[in-house]
Design a protein around this motif. Structure first.
Motif, PDB file in Angstrom:
ATOM      1  N   ALA A 252      -3.967  22.106  45.606  1.00  0.00           N
ATOM      2  CA  ALA A 252      -5.308  21.519  45.549  1.00  0.00           C
ATOM      3  C   ALA A 252      -6.026  21.875  44.254  1.00  0.00           C
ATOM      4  O   ALA A 252      -6.733  21.039  43.675  1.00  0.00           O
ATOM      5  CB  ALA A 252      -6.123  21.978  46.751  1.00  0.00           C
ATOM      6  N   GLU A 255      -4.466  19.636  41.693  1.00  0.00           N
ATOM      7  CA  GLU A 255      -4.756  18.227  41.968  1.00  0.00           C
ATOM      8  C   GLU A 255      -6.149  17.832  41.487  1.00  0.00           C
ATOM      9  O   GLU A 255      -6.337  16.786  40.857  1.00  0.00           O
ATOM     10  CB  GLU A 255      -4.704  17.974  43.487  1.00  0.00           C
ATOM     11  N   HIS A 256      -7.114  18.674  41.820  1.00  0.00           N
ATOM     12  CA  HIS A 256      -8.515  18.301  41.625  1.00  0.00           C
ATOM     13  C   HIS A 256      -9.194  19.092  40.513  1.00  0.00           C
ATOM     14  O   HIS A 256     -10.416  19.037  40.374  1.00  0.00           O
ATOM     15  CB  HIS A 256      -9.267  18.469  42.938  1.00  0.00           C
ATOM     16  N   THR A 543     -19.843  18.415  52.055  1.00  0.00           N
ATOM     17  CA  THR A 543     -19.999  18.106  50.631  1.00  0.00           C
ATOM     18  C   THR A 543     -21.391  18.563  50.231  1.00  0.00           C
ATOM     19  O   THR A 543     -22.378  17.965  50.646  1.00  0.00           O
ATOM     20  CB  THR A 543     -19.858  16.599  50.364  1.00  0.00           C
ATOM     21  N   PRO A 585     -14.942  20.745  41.750  1.00  0.00           N
ATOM     22  CA  PRO A 585     -13.768  19.986  41.308  1.00  0.00           C
ATOM     23  C   PRO A 585     -14.135  19.038  40.172  1.00  0.00           C
ATOM     24  O   PRO A 585     -15.256  18.519  40.112  1.00  0.00           O
ATOM     25  CB  PRO A 585     -13.355  19.219  42.565  1.00  0.00           C
ATOM     26  N   ILE A 587     -13.593  15.874  39.472  1.00  0.00           N
ATOM     27  CA  ILE A 587     -13.190  14.539  39.916  1.00  0.00           C
ATOM     28  C   ILE A 587     -14.441  13.681  40.084  1.00  0.00           C
ATOM     29  O   ILE A 587     -15.555  14.192  40.239  1.00  0.00           O
ATOM     30  CB  ILE A 587     -12.412  14.577  41.254  1.00  0.00           C
ATOM     31  N   PRO A 590     -16.862  13.102  44.414  1.00  0.00           N
ATOM     32  CA  PRO A 590     -16.161  14.060  45.286  1.00  0.00           C
ATOM     33  C   PRO A 590     -16.740  14.119  46.700  1.00  0.00           C
ATOM     34  O   PRO A 590     -17.956  14.107  46.889  1.00  0.00           O
ATOM     35  CB  PRO A 590     -16.393  15.392  44.559  1.00  0.00           C
ATOM     36  N   THR A 594     -12.370  13.518  51.634  1.00  0.00           N
ATOM     37  CA  THR A 594     -11.203  12.998  50.920  1.00  0.00           C
ATOM     38  C   THR A 594     -10.460  14.053  50.114  1.00  0.00           C
ATOM     39  O   THR A 594      -9.335  13.807  49.677  1.00  0.00           O
ATOM     40  CB  THR A 594     -11.632  11.874  49.955  1.00  0.00           C
ATOM     41  N   VAL A 595     -11.076  15.221  49.918  1.00  0.00           N
ATOM     42  CA  VAL A 595     -10.453  16.262  49.103  1.00  0.00           C
ATOM     43  C   VAL A 595     -10.058  17.482  49.940  1.00  0.00           C
ATOM     44  O   VAL A 595      -8.915  17.933  49.896  1.00  0.00           O
ATOM     45  CB  VAL A 595     -11.401  16.679  47.948  1.00  0.00           C
ATOM     46  N   ASP A 638      -2.389  11.688  44.715  1.00  0.00           N
ATOM     47  CA  ASP A 638      -2.419  13.137  44.893  1.00  0.00           C
ATOM     48  C   ASP A 638      -1.519  13.524  46.049  1.00  0.00           C
ATOM     49  O   ASP A 638      -1.444  12.819  47.072  1.00  0.00           O
ATOM     50  CB  ASP A 638      -3.846  13.616  45.172  1.00  0.00           C
ATOM     51  N   GLU A 641      -3.019  13.741  49.628  1.00  0.00           N
ATOM     52  CA  GLU A 641      -3.335  12.424  50.173  1.00  0.00           C
ATOM     53  C   GLU A 641      -2.059  11.696  50.579  1.00  0.00           C
ATOM     54  O   GLU A 641      -2.001  11.026  51.623  1.00  0.00           O
ATOM     55  CB  GLU A 641      -4.106  11.604  49.144  1.00  0.00           C
TER      56      GLU A 641
END
Length: 761
Positions: A252, A255-256, A543, A585, A587, A590, A594-595, A638, A641
């Protein structure tokens, strides 16, 4: 002419001489009396100070085991300290001193690689000492080589002193929890520090008399005081679960592009025992000063190259080391965001402020005391979630609905449940450096509004998972702990940690309602990507905006976010909980859904079968037949995912490579594959495709063909009208027998009806 001495003169001379002798003898007797009687204690103390040598004997530090009591996560190995005796090296003449010195320097340089000039200077600066360590932590092969050299070459003044060295067999595994020891062998961070009095033991000593050359006198003048070895710790940490947690966090982070480390905790919801805890990136306790985070290293190197940057580099390096040692899971507070809605909903239900039948209207935003609070679902053209039940508000993670819930609950009641869930005090976990929360002493209308959905206050990850676990385990706030047992050097149990219930914060009935609502979050709400076919999983996404952290990127201010997910399983009878949070992250757009949710989903997919929790598939999940492989490689997806997509399709996967994005897949996109088949995910361009020879399954039954094909690492797809018939055999296959295909490829077989065998008449 000299006068001849008379008898009288001789007599006087004899008397004077005798008097002088007597006087001298009296002086000597007086001095002896003074030294041996009057000042005996003083000189005896000085003599002992010169002759008596007390050499420490280090105790064996206790071992740290995982929960099985078999896997050593930290242990001590015997090493030696090389000691020289400068007083013995120094001879009676300069010539003999130089000869001895050269012999000693040759030995230390040849075996230990010590620099000759610096070693010479060190010895010459300490001629009056009989004990001078020149190298520590020398392991057995080198120690044996040294003493062999000393014996064969008659090297004077070199000896070995036994010591211990802390060793962490798994490298950076669990490093944020274990900590490390300092150069003196004492705990400096983590469990090593917190349990120093348990692990450290008591040093021993050898007290002996030495002569002027530093050589031991007779053994009757030597006294040995045995050291007492330290006790060992058996942790609640399960090495396998810890491995799954660390593996998924590492993926992770890459990835992010997590800027400020990721945190994961796995807890037994019913006891508070910590089954796994990790912070990534971390460090290697065998070499804790080394920075492992490549982005931090790059920044340090850039700083070093700047004019006059050495001082700034030294300060930044020290801070980077402190940062990587810090156990963020217990020491750093954060805004939990929507994960906190578990506490808000639990308190509101328990207090009677709302019921399961209460409804809440979301038009996309709400206004409190002149301040507008938006729902994530509102984007300028949507009208929000509309009228929702409490369960739907939890599933949708609707901020306006939770602001309404908080207002119905009221500031006083809200604050009381915030406290009851343990969020105003430290948890008391047995680790050093636990931080506390930052919260409102009194609530304004706007404070209550923002706090009800998890913003404008901070808690630590260990506080959050402990509180959320209380909401689903029947309402019991547990004391988290990480040491299960203390055992002595003989293996006998000294103490066992029993689970501690601090208090019951909600009733079992309300806890059951919360479990049901949080299960729907994963089934149909924002936490779908945490789902694992065959398992009932509940959870909540989070979040949160880091209101105190804006990061300048391309001359623009960017809001930093913390993405998190709390999950528990099985939802109807919780055994374990997992909290994962990713701090800042890199990205676009975010969300925890989803993360963070896919990370927890994959952790559960790994851990639940390991714990022996059997899957129970629905009719839809257990249905067989041929399906088409989903697209997880074009464009690159990713890894977490992709794993969720494969799991959700009723398939299994195998990862080849150490990357974080799926570059290729086998079978390819939309190729046929039997449900339950394995999709190979390639995460590196250089990953080698393993070639498999297609077996000949012509004439085999469906069961025989399946065993032959799947057993080689291939997938099977069956066609024909008689697939479900007991009397059918393979009459065609593609690819044909003997063809070389990549692992994971699908072999399609056609089945044809055969006449049943005739019964014997």
């Amino acid at each position: 002419m000299a006068k001849t001495p008379t008898y009288r003169m001789k007599s006087r001379m004899i008397v004077v001489l005798v008097g002088m002798v007597v006087f001298g003898f009296c002086v000597v007797l007086h001095q002896l009396f003074k030294l041996q009687v009057l000042e005996a204690d003083f000189y005896q103390e000085r003599a002992l100070g010169q002759q008596l040598r007390s050499e420490p004997i280090s105790p064996q530090r206790g071992t740290i085991y995982d929960t099985s009591g078999q896997k050593a996560l930290a242990r001590s190995a015997t090493v030696w300290t090389v000691v020289v005796n400068p007083a013995q090296i120094k001879g009676s003449t300069d010539e003999s001193t130089e000869r001895r010195m050269i012999t000693v320097l040759d030995c230390l340089n040849a075996v230990l690689g010590l620099d000759r000039e610096s070693t010479r200077q060190k010895i010459e600066n300490n001629w009056n000492l009989q004990y001078l360590p020149v190298k520590t932590k020398v392991e057995k092969p080198q120690a044996d080589e040294l003493m062999e050299f000393v014996s064969e070459n008659g090297v004077p003044g070199i000896s070995l002193e036994e010591d211990t060295m802390r060793y962490y067999p798994y490298g950076n595994f669990l490093s944020s929890v274990l900590g490390f020891t300092n150069s003196d062998g004492r705990g400096a961070y983590g469990l090593e520090s917190y349990y120093e009095s348990v692990l450290g033991g008591t040093p021993g000593r050898v007290v002996s008399l030495k002569d002027s050359r530093g050589v031991d006198m007779d053994e009757q003048y030597s006294q040995l005081y045995e050291p007492q070895d330290g006790n060992s710790l058996v942790l609640t940490i399960d090495e396998t679960i810890q491995h799954y947690l660390e593996k998924n966090l590492e993926i992770a982070v890459d990835e992010h592009k997590i800027r400020n480390r990721a945190v994961g905790i796995v807890m037994d919801v019913n006891t508070g025992a910590i089954l796994a805890m990790a912070v990534k990136p971390d460090f290697d306790p065998n070499n804790p000063q080394q920075i492992l985070d490549e982005s931090v290293l790059a920044g340090l190197e850039e700083l070093k190259l700047q004019p006059g940057g050495q001082e700034a580099y030294a300060e930044a390096l020290q801070q980077a080391q402190l940062d990587q040692w810090r156990n963020k899971a217990i020491s750093d507070s954060y805004e939990p965001g929507s994960v906190f809605k578990i506490v808000t909903a639990s308190g509101a239900l328990e207090s009677g402020a709302v019921t399961a039948q209460s409804t809440f209207n979301c038009i996309g935003y709400t206004v409190v005391n002149g301040t507008s609070y938006q729902c994530w679902y509102w984007s300028g053209h949507q009208s929000g979630h509309g009228v929702q039940t409490l369960e739907q508000a939890v599933m949708n993670s609707c901020n306006p609905a939770f602001i309404d819930i908080g207002q119905r609950e009221g500031a006083k009641t809200f604050a009381s449940y915030f406290d009851n869930f343990g969020l105003t005090s430290e948890t008391g976990i047995d680790l050093p450096g636990e931080g506390g929360s930052i919260y409102h002493a009194t609530y304004t209308v706007n404070d209550l509004a923002s706090s009800s959905f998890g913003q404008t206050f901070k808690v630590t990850p260990i506080q959050m998972i402990t509180a959320a676990s209380a909401a689903v385990n029947g309402g019991y706030l547990m004391q988290p702990y990480i040491v299960k047992q203390v055992i002595d050097p003989n293996g006998d149990v000294v103490s066992t940690t029993e689970p501690v219930v601090k208090r019951q914060v909600i009733s079992e009935e309300i806890s059951e309602q919360m479990r049901g609502m949080l299960e729907m979050v994963v089934k149909e709400g924002s936490g779908k990507q945490a789902g694992v076919p065959g398992y009932r999983i509940g959870g909540k996404t989070g979040t949160s905006e880091q209101l105190d952290n804006y990061t300048a990127i391309d001359d623009e201010n960017r809001m930093a976010y913390t993405l998190s997910f709390f999950g528990f399983a099985p939802a109807d009878d919780p055994q374990i909980a997992c909290l994962v949070l990713m701090d800042d992250p890199d990205i676009y757009n975010p969300y925890g859904s989803t993360v963070a949710a896919p990370v927890v989903g994959q952790i559960f997919a790994d851990v639940l079968p390991y714990l022996g929790i059997e899957p129970e598939y629905t009719e839809e999940e257990s249905g067989g037949g041929t399906i088409y492989t989903p697209n997880v490689s074009s464009p690159s997806m990713d890894l977490h995912e992709a794993q969720y997509t494969i799991r959700n399709a009723g398939l299994k996967f195998r990862v080849v490579g150490n990357g974080t994005q799926v570059l290729r897949q086998m079978p390819g996109v939309a190729e046929p594959i039997s449900k339950g088949g394995v999709v190979v995910l390639y995460t590196e361009e250089a990953a080698t495709e393993e070639a498999i020879t297609v077996p000949d399954v012509m004439g085999m039954t469906a069961s025989e063909a399946n065993d032959a094909i799947v057993g080689l690492g291939l997938n099977i797809a069956m066609t024909g009208d008689a697939i479900d018939d007991a009397y059918c055999v393979v009459t065609n296959q593609l690819p044909v027998a003997g063809e070389q295909v990549p692992v994971g490829s699908t072999v399609t077989v056609a089945l044809t009806q055969q006449d049943p065998p005739e019964e014997a008449g």
